[in-house]
Enzyme design. Structure first.
Site, PDB file in Angstrom:
ATOM      1  N   PHE A 217      25.234 -85.522 -41.544  1.00 53.82           N
ATOM      2  CA  PHE A 217      26.040 -87.010 -41.469  1.00 53.82           C
ATOM      3  C   PHE A 217      25.484 -87.601 -40.086  1.00 53.82           C
ATOM      4  O   PHE A 217      25.393 -87.325 -39.047  1.00 53.82           O
ATOM      5  CB  PHE A 217      27.601 -86.225 -40.964  1.00 53.82           C
TER       6      PHE A 217
ATOM      7  N   GLY B 241      34.788 -61.532 -12.679  1.00 55.59           N
ATOM      8  CA  GLY B 241      33.761 -61.710 -11.595  1.00 55.59           C
ATOM      9  C   GLY B 241      32.337 -61.867 -11.795  1.00 55.59           C
ATOM     10  O   GLY B 241      32.194 -62.656 -12.639  1.00 55.59           O
TER      11      GLY B 241
ATOM     12  N   GLU C  43      32.207 -85.477 -31.170  1.00 53.19           N
ATOM     13  CA  GLU C  43      33.431 -86.179 -32.025  1.00 53.19           C
ATOM     14  C   GLU C  43      34.635 -86.943 -31.103  1.00 53.19           C
ATOM     15  O   GLU C  43      35.431 -86.878 -31.226  1.00 53.19           O
ATOM     16  CB  GLU C  43      34.207 -84.871 -32.562  1.00 53.19           C
ATOM     17  N   GLY C  44      34.047 -87.582 -30.177  1.00 51.94           N
ATOM     18  CA  GLY C  44      34.711 -88.347 -28.990  1.00 51.94           C
ATOM     19  C   GLY C  44      34.898 -87.628 -27.779  1.00 51.94           C
ATOM     20  O   GLY C  44      35.374 -86.492 -27.733  1.00 51.94           O
TER      21      GLY C  44
ATOM     22  N   LEU D   3      25.647 -90.434 -37.964  1.00 51.31           N
ATOM     23  CA  LEU D   3      26.371 -91.842 -37.544  1.00 51.31           C
ATOM     24  C   LEU D   3      25.845 -91.886 -35.917  1.00 51.31           C
ATOM     25  O   LEU D   3      25.445 -93.066 -35.814  1.00 51.31           O
ATOM     26  CB  LEU D   3      27.889 -91.513 -37.493  1.00 51.31           C
ATOM     27  N   THR D   4      25.743 -91.160 -35.127  1.00 45.31           N
ATOM     28  CA  THR D   4      25.633 -91.304 -33.861  1.00 45.31           C
ATOM     29  C   THR D   4      23.950 -91.538 -33.530  1.00 45.31           C
ATOM     30  O   THR D   4      23.091 -91.221 -34.514  1.00 45.31           O
ATOM     31  CB  THR D   4      25.694 -89.993 -32.962  1.00 45.31           C
TER      32      THR D   4
END
Length: 393
Positions: free
Chosen positions: A138, A348, A372-373, A140-141
C-alpha cells in the site's frame, strides 16, 4: 506436586475477558494464538536478529484465514471486527512485525481493492491475496510527507487512455516482496488510487536497512519512474483522500488491539520473573514497589483491552465514529509503551537480553507509535473532534 499458577493464570482470574466474547470470537483468538505459538514464536528472536522475513509464516497466516479476514466474499472469511482485533492481539503478543504484515496485506492493500475496486479487480485479486498466492502493499507515505498526504508529490497524468505515474513512496511494508501494489497519487482530478503490478516497467524498490524495530518484517522505498498503466488499473470507487484514509482507519483499528497483546506478554513475563527471582531472601514479587508496578501495568492493560473491545463493538455495529479509532490508537500505544518499560525495569539487567522478548517489543512499540499516524496527529484529530477547530498547520 502442585503446579503453581502462572501470571497468565492469575490475570485471567482477575480479568475474565473471555466472558465478553462470543464463541466464534474465541475460536478466532484461539486459532491465532496457536498459529503464533507454532509459526512465529520458535523463530522470532533469531529472525529479528537476522532481519529475516519468513515467507513460510506468511503462508501459515493465509492458511489460517487471517489475510483480509474482515472482508466478505472473494475467498475471505467475513469475520467481525472484534474477531479481527483478537487475531491482531495474538500475533502482536509474539511480534508486531507479523501483525503489521497481516495489516499491510489485509487492512490496507486488500481493503483498498474491496472498498474501491472494480468487480474485475476484486474477483481477480482478492481470492489469490486471501490465499497468500499474491502479496500486496500500500503506497501512500512519501519521504517528505508522512503526516501530510495531501501534499504528496507522486503524480499520475493521463496519456491517451493510459495513466503514467511518477514519484517516490517510502516506508512501504512488503513492497519488495509484493506482486501487486496499491499506489495513491495526485491527479488533475484529485487523489486517486491505482492497482500496479510490481513487475510493471519503472516500478522498483529499495529495502530500508538499519532498522532497529520491525526487523522480522520489511519496509521499502518505492520508485515510480514513468510507470504506465491501462485505464482499468484505476480504483474507480476512490476519489480524494477519503480513499486512503478509509484504509488507514482499518489498520489503525488493528493497532489498538495489537499493542495490547504486546502489553499482555510484558506483564506475564515480568510477573513470572518477579515471582521466581529472589533478592534478600524473598521473591521480588513480595515487595511493595514491584507489586505497585505490576498493578499499574495490569490496570492500563485492562483499560486498553476494554477500550479496544468497545471500539470493535461499535465497528461491528457500523456505528463507529472514526475519531474513536484515534482514541484507541493513541491511548493503547501509549499504555503499551509504559507497560513494556515497567516490565524491562522489573527484569533488571536480564530485560535487555534476548532471553526475554521485552526489548524487542519496546523497539517495535517505538515504531508503532509513529506509523499509521503519530501521537501528535492523533492528538490533533481528537482535539478537532472536541473543539470543531483544526489545528494541524
Amino acid at each position: 506436586m502442585t503446579t503453581q499458577p502462572t501470571t497468565a493464570d492469575r490475570m485471567k482470574a482477575l480479568f475474565d475477558f473471555d466472558a465478553h466474547l462470543s464463541t466464534d470470537e474465541r475460536a478466532w483468538r484461539d486459532k491465532a494464538r496457536a498459529v503464533a505459538a507454532e509459526a512465529i514464536a520458535p523463530f522470532i528472536e533469531a529472525d529479528f536478529d537476522d532481519k529475516h522475513f519468513r515467507r513460510e509464516t506468511f503462508a501459515a497466516l493465509a492458511e489460517a484465514g487471517f489475510l483480509g479476514m474482515h472482508i466478505s466474499g472473494y475467498g475471505c472469511a467475513g469475520a467481525g471486527a472484534v474477531a479481527y482485533g483478537l487475531v491482531c492481539m495474538e500475533l502482536e503478543a509474539v511480534d508486531a512485525g507479523w501483525r503489521t504484515a497481516v495489516s499491510v496485506q489485509g487492512s490496507l492493500a486488500m481493503s483498498a481493492i474491496a472498498k474501491y475496486g472494480s468487480e474485475e479487480q476484486k474477483t481477480t485479486l482478492l481470492p489469490r491475496m486471501a490465499a497468500g498466492e499474491l502479496i500486496g502493499c500500500f503506497g501512500l507515505t512519501e519521504p517528505d510527507g508522512g503526516s501530510d498526504p495531501a501534499a504528496m508529490t507522486t503524480f499520475a497524468r493521463r496519456d491517451g487512455s493510459d495513466w503514467v505515474l511518477q514519484g517516490t513512496k517510502r516506508w512501504i511494508g512488503l513492497a519488495g516482496l509484493a506482486d501487486v501494489a496499491v499506489i495513491w497519487a495526485n491527479t488533475d482530478e484529485g487523489v486517486r488510487g491505482f492497482v500496479v503490478p510490481t513487475g510493471t516497467p519503472g516500478f522498483s524498490t529499495t529495502e530500508i536497512d538499519g532498522k532497529l524495530a520491525f526487523r522480522s518484517s520489511r519496509q521499502y522505498e518505492v520508485s515510480l519512474d514513468a510507470v504506465r498503466l491501462p485505464a482499468e488499473a484505476l480504483l474507480p470507487g476512490a476519489k480524494g483522500l477519503s480513499g486512503p484514509f478509509g484504509c488507514l482507519n482499518e489498520a489503525r483499528y488493528g493497532i489498538s488491539w495489537g499493542v495490547m497483546g504486546a502489553a499482555r506478554t510484558a506483564i506475564e513475563v515480568a510477573g513470572d520473573y518477579a515471582v521466581a527471582r529472589e533478592v534478600f531472601g524473598a521473591p521480588i514479587a513480595s515487595r511493595q514497589l514491584i507489586q505497585k508496578r505490576l498493578a499499574d501495568m495490569f490496570v492500563e492493560y485492562e483499560k486498553g483491552t476494554l477500550l479496544a473491545l468497545h471500539i470493535g463493538r461499535l465497528k461491528d455495529a457500523k456505528s463507529l465514529p472514526y475519531d474513536q479509532i484515534s482514541v484507541g490508537k493513541l491511548n493503547n500505544v501509549r499504555s503499551a509503551q509504559v507497560i513494556a518499560a515497567s516490565a524491562r525495569n522489573i527484569l533488571g539487567g536480564e530485560g535487555i537480553t534476548d532471553r526475554f522478548p521485552i526489548m524487542r517489543m519496546m523497539a517495535n512499540l517505538e515504531a508503532v507509535s509513529t506509523y499509521e499516524g503519530t501521537e501528535e496527529m492523533h492528538t490533533l484529530i481528537i482535539g478537532r473532534a472536541l473543539t470543531g477547530l483544526a489545528a494541524f498547520a
